[in-house]
Design a protein around this motif. Structure first.
Motif, PDB file in Angstrom:
ATOM      1  N   THR A 165      47.663 -49.828  16.034  1.00  0.00           N
ATOM      2  CA  THR A 165      48.374 -50.947  15.174  1.00  0.00           C
ATOM      3  C   THR A 165      48.319 -52.160  16.067  1.00  0.00           C
ATOM      4  OG1 THR A 165      50.402 -50.175  15.917  1.00  0.00           O
ATOM      5  CG2 THR A 165      49.949 -49.734  13.418  1.00  0.00           C
ATOM      6  N   ALA A 174      55.562 -52.686  10.877  1.00  0.00           N
ATOM      7  CA  ALA A 174      56.004 -51.697   9.618  1.00  0.00           C
ATOM      8  C   ALA A 174      56.962 -52.821   8.848  1.00  0.00           C
ATOM      9  CB  ALA A 174      56.285 -50.446   9.721  1.00  0.00           C
ATOM     10  N   ILE A 210      56.214 -53.954   5.230  1.00  0.00           N
ATOM     11  CA  ILE A 210      56.787 -53.323   4.044  1.00  0.00           C
ATOM     12  C   ILE A 210      57.656 -54.401   3.345  1.00  0.00           C
ATOM     13  CG2 ILE A 210      58.858 -51.986   3.632  1.00  0.00           C
ATOM     14  CD1 ILE A 210      56.277 -50.402   3.769  1.00  0.00           C
ATOM     15  N   MET A 236      48.920 -49.717   6.101  1.00  0.00           N
ATOM     16  CA  MET A 236      49.884 -49.029   7.062  1.00  0.00           C
ATOM     17  C   MET A 236      49.077 -47.974   8.108  1.00  0.00           C
ATOM     18  SD  MET A 236      52.566 -50.631   6.020  1.00  0.00           S
ATOM     19  CE  MET A 236      53.876 -49.808   6.985  1.00  0.00           C
ATOM     20  N   ASP A 267      49.300 -44.804   8.206  1.00  0.00           N
ATOM     21  CA  ASP A 267      49.061 -43.900   7.425  1.00  0.00           C
ATOM     22  C   ASP A 267      48.023 -43.765   6.436  1.00  0.00           C
ATOM     23  OD1 ASP A 267      50.918 -45.152   6.171  1.00  0.00           O
ATOM     24  OD2 ASP A 267      51.592 -43.675   4.750  1.00  0.00           O
ATOM     25  N   GLY A 277      50.631 -45.726  17.505  1.00  0.00           N
ATOM     26  CA  GLY A 277      51.563 -46.492  16.902  1.00  0.00           C
ATOM     27  C   GLY A 277      52.053 -47.231  18.160  1.00  0.00           C
ATOM     28  N   GLU A 283      58.579 -48.721  13.325  1.00  0.00           N
ATOM     29  CA  GLU A 283      57.375 -48.352  13.885  1.00  0.00           C
ATOM     30  C   GLU A 283      57.518 -46.842  13.853  1.00  0.00           C
ATOM     31  OE1 GLU A 283      55.941 -51.126  13.074  1.00  0.00           O
ATOM     32  OE2 GLU A 283      54.521 -50.647  14.666  1.00  0.00           O
ATOM     33  N   GLU A 333      56.792 -45.516  10.548  1.00  0.00           N
ATOM     34  CA  GLU A 333      55.260 -45.495  10.196  1.00  0.00           C
ATOM     35  C   GLU A 333      54.504 -44.504  10.898  1.00  0.00           C
ATOM     36  OE1 GLU A 333      53.272 -49.102  11.577  1.00  0.00           O
ATOM     37  OE2 GLU A 333      52.067 -49.284   9.657  1.00  0.00           O
ATOM     38  N   ARG A 368      54.640 -41.007   9.488  1.00  0.00           N
ATOM     39  CA  ARG A 368      53.990 -40.717   8.068  1.00  0.00           C
ATOM     40  C   ARG A 368      52.424 -40.636   8.561  1.00  0.00           C
ATOM     41  NH1 ARG A 368      56.468 -42.358   3.576  1.00  0.00           N
ATOM     42  NH2 ARG A 368      54.542 -43.499   2.853  1.00  0.00           N
ATOM     43  N   TYR A 372      60.402 -46.080   3.403  1.00  0.00           N
ATOM     44  CA  TYR A 372      61.296 -46.684   4.301  1.00  0.00           C
ATOM     45  C   TYR A 372      62.549 -47.130   4.014  1.00  0.00           C
ATOM     46  CZ  TYR A 372      56.749 -47.031   6.580  1.00  0.00           C
ATOM     47  OH  TYR A 372      55.535 -46.701   7.189  1.00  0.00           O
TER      48      TYR A 372
END
Ligand SMILES: [Zn+2]
Length: 677
Positions: free
Chosen positions: A289, A426, A430, A450, A452, A475, A493, A496, A499, A569
């Protein structure tokens, strides 16, 4: 006596005399650095605290040699267990180099190197110092081996030094882990994992109502995270120590430290990706990310002593794909891929490019010859996205394009660059998906995937390789937001990240020859789950200066209850009696216990939105209460604390107890090459 293929006869005679009659007194002359690093060289102790390699893993040997005053080095050789390393077993003269200061302006009046720009050696060395290299050595016999450098000088005795290293054997006795997936939660200590679980799953009757995906992994342990030069690592060695089996200094990736100024000529050590690509034809996937030039992603494929040299780092990702097997690269960082013919970022080019000659790379001849590496070029004008596409990579600039790239087929190779630099976190992505796109719009990238979703796509591409793959999935902003002491943002985070781990767990259940590990490079911020607010959401929001008075500890903390929406979330992080997090390694800050609408400014963005607070330690000045920090600057820092590691799948039984981050490499090697019963 065997002739030495690339030693002049005179040196050969000296060398054998020295071997036969013991050490020669080298007077004032000395070897000031010997690589690979060992305690035998550093302190004379034959302790096992040494560099370690898998059988056949490539590494460079190097010595910094300071001859007697008035002398220069005229020749040298490296020896392995008292045998000269010859052209036949480790490359010939093309794989060796001597770096000295030939320009008198690089040596000061005191006779010492100046380390000035354009010079070759770091400051403070005797002006006649020589850095001697032998590239791409390897050994296959398990056990501890000594090695030695012998250097000849114009006047005076031979100069020698001895070190040792270990080849760690692989037992060939079990089923192989075909695929290796490394989840690297940057900065994710035990507190970060716990916070993610509290928010995502909740507690009742003193028990967690559910487990994070990473909590369900059956094996694991605690990892010691120090780098070569500090108990506290940064993310570069924090990652590379896992995938080279050796310690690097802070800021360094895939290399050992040296005494030259060139950031791309350091003694290299082969990555897991390179080793397994060469041995087994495995593919490499790197997903983050962060900006893809960042330390963690780069420390799987790029060799440099300067983690900040973005142009060279991203170029090397592509240029050396035949060495690493790079097949998937996804994250932020488009600013390094866009052409910048002006070689200037002041003013910022309108396309967002930050490519510069100053942080690009060109390799010395012996590295190219030894490693088969691409030579590199200083080319800020390069269209690197175009070059990736030429090399067969499908390119996705956003989530919609990423989905489209998989319509009716799975691409063979994949490049995704979803932001100029680090992707939005995230919390903000989101919010964007829920209809409040204020932040992601302000950054100019409203349609980001995202982690995932990126993981799912990456595994689909990598699974096409019949020889298996190594994937590193990061991450990244668990760390970045912990530095900024933005608690709600880093907890999301972690969620995320977890996931994404769920996606890989399902993959490993379908592909039982897959090993998945979840770990961190280091803890960040000294995060501590103090308790929970003793105020309702509205009371807390209305009292930004409440400070200590709103912090409920022990019984008063009870169990914060977050409501999780269908997207996975929290509906909101501003709940009644919300989780309260403190920092043991923090800079000064102003705390309201409530998240800010905008994230703190990310200085790596070419176009940072004006709404962002500039610094973490002024973020809530005027509305929050002042918390005095222990460290200077405006950010919390990494800590030396051990971090948890979890493992599942083929080979996961190897992970138990307390171990060093470099031990992980040899466990991965055992699982991939030798197998596990
Ligand atoms: Zn960090």
């Amino acid at each position: 006596m065997q002739p030495l293929p690339f030693l002049p006869r005179r040196l050969a005679a000296f060398v054998f005399a020295s071997l036969a009659f013991g050490a020669v007194d080298a007077s004032a002359a000395q070897v000031s650095r010997l690589t690979p690093p060992s305690e035998l060289f550093a302190s004379g102790e034959e302790s096992p605290v040494i560099a370690r390699f898998l059988p056949g893993q490539l590494f460079d040997m190097q010595a910094t040699v300071q001859p007697d005053a008035g002398s220069t080095i005229t020749n040298f050789a490296f020896f392995y267990d008292n045998s000269p390393i010859s052209a036949a077993n480790s490359g010939g003269a093309a794989r060796t180099s001597v770096v000295t200061e030939t320009d008198a302006s690089c040596v000061g009046e005191d006779g010492r190197t100046t380390g000035a720009s354009g010079c070759k050696l770091v400051a403070g060395l005797p002006g006649n110092t020589a850095v001697l290299s032998l590239r791409a050595a390897s050994r296959s016999t398990p056990g501890v081996h000594t090695f030695k450098v012998v250097a000849q000088q114009t006047n005076g005795p031979l100069i020698t030094a001895t070190g040792n290293f270990e080849i760690v054997g692989v037992d060939r006795n079990g089923a192989l882990a075909k695929n290796i997936i490394i989840f690297l939660g940057d900065g994710m200590g035990a507190a970060h994992r716990t916070a993610g679980r509290i928010m995502a799953k909740g507690y009742a009757q003193g028990k967690a109502k559910g487990r994070l995906a990473m909590d369900t992994f059956p094996y694991g342990g605690m990892v010691m995270t120090a780098s070569l030069n500090s108990i506290v690592t940064d993310s570069a060695p924090g990652m590379q120590n896992y995938v080279t089996g050796n310690k690097a200094n802070n800021n360094q990736e895939g290399v050992f430290p040296d005494d030259t100024l060139d950031a791309f000529d350091n003694p290299r050590v082969e990555y897991l990706s390179e080793y397994l690509h060469n041995l087994q034809g495995k593919a490499l996937g790197v997903v983050t990310t962060a900006d893809v030039f960042d330390a963690t992603p780069a420390a799987n494929a790029v060799h440099t002593s300067a983690r900040g040299n973005g142009t060279g780092i991203v170029d090397q990702f592509l240029d050396d794909r035949d060495l690493t097997g790079l097949t998937v690269l996804m994250g932020g960082g488009r600013k390094w891929f866009l052409p910048n013919p002006s070689d200037s970022v002041s003013p910022q080019p309108p396309n967002g490019s930050q490519r510069r000659k100053a942080n690009d790379y060109v390799l010395p001849d012996d590295v190219i010859a030894g490693w088969g590496a691409a030579p590199g070029a200083l080319d800020p004008e390069r269209d690197l996205i175009g070059d990736f596409e030429q090399a067969g990579f499908a390119y996705a600039p956003d989530r919609t394009a990423l989905d489209a790239a998989f319509a009716g087929r799975v691409p063979g190779k994949l490049l995704g660059l979803f932001a100029y630099s680090n992707m939005n976190v995230a919390y903000d992505k989101i919010n964007g998906r829920r209809g409040d796109a204020t932040v992601v719009d302000a950054f100019g990238f409203p349609d980001q995937p995202m982690l995932d979703e990126m993981t799912d796509k990456a595994l689909k591409v990598l699974a096409k390789n019949p020889n298996g793959f190594v994937a590193m999935i990061e991450g990244a902003s668990i760390d970045k937001q912990a530095h900024l002491m933005d608690s709600d943002r880093w907890v999301l985070e972690v969620m995320e990240f977890d996931r994404a781990i769920s996606v890989a767990k399902a993959f490993a259940e379908d592909h039982p020859d897959t090993l998945v590990i979840v770990t961190a490079d280091h803890e960040c911020s000294g995060a501590a789950l103090i308790g929970a607010s003793n105020l309702t959401a509205s009371a807390l929001e209305g009292a930004p200066d409440s400070g200590k008075d709103s912090v409920g500890t022990y019984d008063a903390a009870k169990f914060p209850k977050y409501t999780i929406a269908d997207d996975g979330y929290p509906e909101t992080t501003l709940i009644d009696h919300k989780l309260v997090i403190g920092y043991g390694a923090n800079a000064d800050r102003y705390e309201t216990w409530v998240s800010s609408a905008f994230p703190t400014k990310d200085t790596q963005q070419p176009f940072p939105p004006s709404e962002s607070p500039a610094d973490a330690n002024v973020r809530n000045e005027g509305v929050g209460y002042f918390v005095s920090g222990q460290v200077a600057g405006d950010q919390a820092v990494h800590t030396a604390t051990d971090i948890p590691l979890s493992a599942m799948g083929r080979g996961s039984t190897l992970f138990h107890g307390v171990f060093d981050n470099t031990d992980v490499f040899f466990k991965l090697g055992q699982a991939a090459v030798g197998g596990v019963d």
